[in-house]
Design an enzyme around this catalytic site. Structure first.
Site, PDB file in Angstrom:
ATOM      1  N   ASP A   1       0.877  -1.176   0.000  1.00 10.16           N
ATOM      2  CA  ASP A   1       0.000   0.000   0.000  1.00 10.16           C
ATOM      3  C   ASP A   1       0.913   1.223   0.000  1.00 10.16           C
ATOM      4  O   ASP A   1       2.110   1.118   0.270  1.00 10.16           O
ATOM      5  CB  ASP A   1      -0.891  -0.007   1.256  1.00 10.16           C
ATOM      6  CG  ASP A   1      -1.764   1.244   1.360  1.00 10.16           C
ATOM      7  OD1 ASP A   1      -2.252   1.720   0.319  1.00 10.16           O
ATOM      8  OD2 ASP A   1      -1.937   1.761   2.478  1.00 10.16           O
ATOM      9  N   SER A   2       0.331   2.388  -0.257  1.00 11.68           N
ATOM     10  CA  SER A   2       1.099   3.626  -0.188  1.00 11.68           C
ATOM     11  C   SER A   2       1.608   3.874   1.230  1.00 11.68           C
ATOM     12  O   SER A   2       2.549   4.635   1.425  1.00 11.68           O
ATOM     13  CB  SER A   2       0.214   4.793  -0.626  1.00 11.68           C
ATOM     14  OG  SER A   2      -0.963   4.817   0.167  1.00 11.68           O
TER      15      SER A   2
ATOM     16  N   CYS B   1      -4.286  -1.071  -2.081  1.00 12.51           N
ATOM     17  CA  CYS B   1      -4.418   0.387  -2.211  1.00 12.51           C
ATOM     18  C   CYS B   1      -5.297   0.637  -3.421  1.00 12.51           C
ATOM     19  O   CYS B   1      -5.014   0.133  -4.515  1.00 12.51           O
ATOM     20  CB  CYS B   1      -3.029   1.001  -2.427  1.00 12.51           C
ATOM     21  SG  CYS B   1      -3.038   2.752  -2.828  1.00 12.51           S
TER      22      CYS B   1
ATOM     23  N   GLU C   1      -6.057   9.880   9.463  1.00 12.90           N
ATOM     24  CA  GLU C   1      -4.726   9.689  10.049  1.00 12.90           C
ATOM     25  C   GLU C   1      -4.534  10.525  11.314  1.00 12.90           C
ATOM     26  O   GLU C   1      -3.631  10.273  12.105  1.00 12.90           O
ATOM     27  CB  GLU C   1      -3.645   9.987   9.010  1.00 12.90           C
ATOM     28  CG  GLU C   1      -3.652   8.914   7.926  1.00 12.90           C
ATOM     29  CD  GLU C   1      -2.502   8.983   6.945  1.00 12.90           C
ATOM     30  OE1 GLU C   1      -1.701   9.941   7.026  1.00 12.90           O
ATOM     31  OE2 GLU C   1      -2.412   8.075   6.099  1.00 12.90           O
TER      32      GLU C   1
ATOM     33  N   CYS D   1     -11.287   3.571  -0.811  1.00 12.39           N
ATOM     34  CA  CYS D   1      -9.985   4.022  -0.301  1.00 12.39           C
ATOM     35  C   CYS D   1      -9.728   3.261   0.998  1.00 12.39           C
ATOM     36  O   CYS D   1     -10.665   3.057   1.783  1.00 12.39           O
ATOM     37  CB  CYS D   1     -10.023   5.533  -0.049  1.00 12.39           C
ATOM     38  SG  CYS D   1      -8.578   6.169   0.808  1.00 12.39           S
TER      39      CYS D   1
ATOM     40  N   HIS E   1      -8.599   4.060   3.708  1.00 10.05           N
ATOM     41  CA  HIS E   1      -8.857   4.768   4.969  1.00 10.05           C
ATOM     42  C   HIS E   1     -10.347   4.867   5.315  1.00 10.05           C
ATOM     43  O   HIS E   1     -10.711   5.097   6.457  1.00 10.05           O
ATOM     44  CB  HIS E   1      -8.284   6.176   4.904  1.00 10.05           C
ATOM     45  CG  HIS E   1      -6.781   6.235   4.930  1.00 10.05           C
ATOM     46  ND1 HIS E   1      -5.994   5.487   4.098  1.00 10.05           N
ATOM     47  CD2 HIS E   1      -5.931   6.968   5.701  1.00 10.05           C
ATOM     48  CE1 HIS E   1      -4.719   5.750   4.342  1.00 10.05           C
ATOM     49  NE2 HIS E   1      -4.657   6.639   5.311  1.00 10.05           N
TER      50      HIS E   1
HETATM   51  N1  DGL Z   1      -4.125   3.864   0.064  1.00  9.09           N
HETATM   52  C1  DGL Z   1      -4.767   4.944  -0.674  1.00  9.09           C
HETATM   53  C2  DGL Z   1      -6.007   4.386  -1.383  1.00  9.09           C
HETATM   54  O1  DGL Z   1      -6.577   3.384  -1.000  1.00  9.09           O
HETATM   55  C3  DGL Z   1      -5.151   6.089   0.247  1.00  9.09           C
HETATM   56  C4  DGL Z   1      -3.966   6.860   0.765  1.00  9.09           C
HETATM   57  C5  DGL Z   1      -3.175   7.532  -0.331  1.00  9.09           C
HETATM   58  O2  DGL Z   1      -3.672   8.484  -0.979  1.00  9.09           O
HETATM   59  O3  DGL Z   1      -2.050   7.087  -0.537  1.00  9.09           O
HETATM   60  O4  DGL Z   1      -6.423   4.969  -2.356  1.00  9.09           O
END
Ligand code: DGL
Length: 265
Positions: free
Chosen positions: A10-11, A73, A152, A186, A188
């Site tokens: 993931d990012s 992600c 976050e 997403c 989050h």
């Molecule tokens: N992990 C990213 C997503 O699911 C969200 C966080 C980011 O923008 O890196 O799109």
């Protein structure tokens, strides 16, 4: 039986909620999680930058000899998965397709909302997959850029006036459009399920793309035996990992993430 690990990236940290869902369904597998925390967020980056980053994450996991890759992600799944799939010879699962498919199966009134990062919505992939599966469905996409930093910062609870105000601002058009299904596109956003659910009301079904991807992943492998392990790697701030991991997993964790120089991959 193939004891090699399943790689998940993931990012940053959000993908560990997807990992948790996968581990729950396949507890005997071994996992390697990579969070590209040095380059988060991906959701505001260009397609080229997201692809370059995702290729580095993939190369790191390939160097660890994984047997499959889960892109946990939405942004990387939307903008990089198709290309990476052609570049590597391993099973690869993203979160967008399973989420889109579940929305198609769920909607009754053929109005589906998608909330995600700017880059995911701009990619148009959720919209494309849903209308390809059922052209009668209208998809309403809405980028929600403030959700990631708010999550976050722990602003996820009912009664928090900041998150409730932002939810109202972003989701009012989707509510007005009468969607009966809303994709949380997403990593989050599942943390906002309660607040979003309260606002949208009981007649709107929320779809967690990560959970759908975990369900799909669990159908792809012959179950291993024994006790599974998980190793965590990040490209920046391993100490911060535990703190954020606690927020995403809703429990105290000490995962001991290892720092990786991702530019080498
Ligand atoms: N992990 C990213 C997503 O699911 C969200 C966080 C980011 O923008 O890196 O799109």
């Amino acid at each position: 039986m193939d004891a090699r690990s399943i790689g998940v990236f993931d990012s940053g940290l959000g993908g560990i909620s997807v990992l948790r869902d996968i581990v729950e369904l396949m507890p005997c597998e071994n996992y390697i999680y990579f969070g590209d925390s040095a380059h988060a967020p991906y959701g505001t980056k260009t397609r080229e930058a997201i692809l370059e980053r995702s290729e580095q994450c993939t190369n790191f996991l390939l160097a660890k000899d994984v047997k499959a890759i889960v892109i946990a992600c939405n942004t990387a799944s939307a903008l990089a998965l198709d290309t990476i799939e052609k570049e590597i010879d391993l099973p690869i699962i993203g979160v967008v397709k399973p989420g889109a498919q579940m929305a198609v199966e769920t909607t009754q009134n053929k109005r589906v909302g998608v909330i995600a990062t700017e880059s995911t919505i701009q990619s148009g992939l959720y919209q494309q997959l849903i209308t390809e599966a059922d052209p009668a469905i209208t998809v309403y996409g809405k980028p929600c850029p403030l959700f990631v930093p708010l999550v976050e910062n722990g602003r996820v609870h009912r009664g928090d006036v900041v998150i409730e105000t932002v939810v109202k601002e972003y989701l009012t058009p989707l509510k007005a459009a009468g969607v009966d299904t809303l994709i949380l596109g997403c990593t989050h956003y599942p943390l906002l399920e309660e607040v979003i659910g309260d606002f949208m009301g009981p007649d709107v079904t929320l779809i967690d793309s990560g959970a759908e991807a975990a369900n799909l992943a669990s159908t792809q492998f012959d179950p291993n035996e024994g006790t599974g392990t998980t190793q965590y790697f990040v490209s920046d701030d391993p100490q911060g990992f535990d703190q954020l991991a606690e927020l995403f997993l809703q429990e105290k964790v000490d995962v001991g993430a290892e720092l990786v120089d991702i530019s080498r991959y």
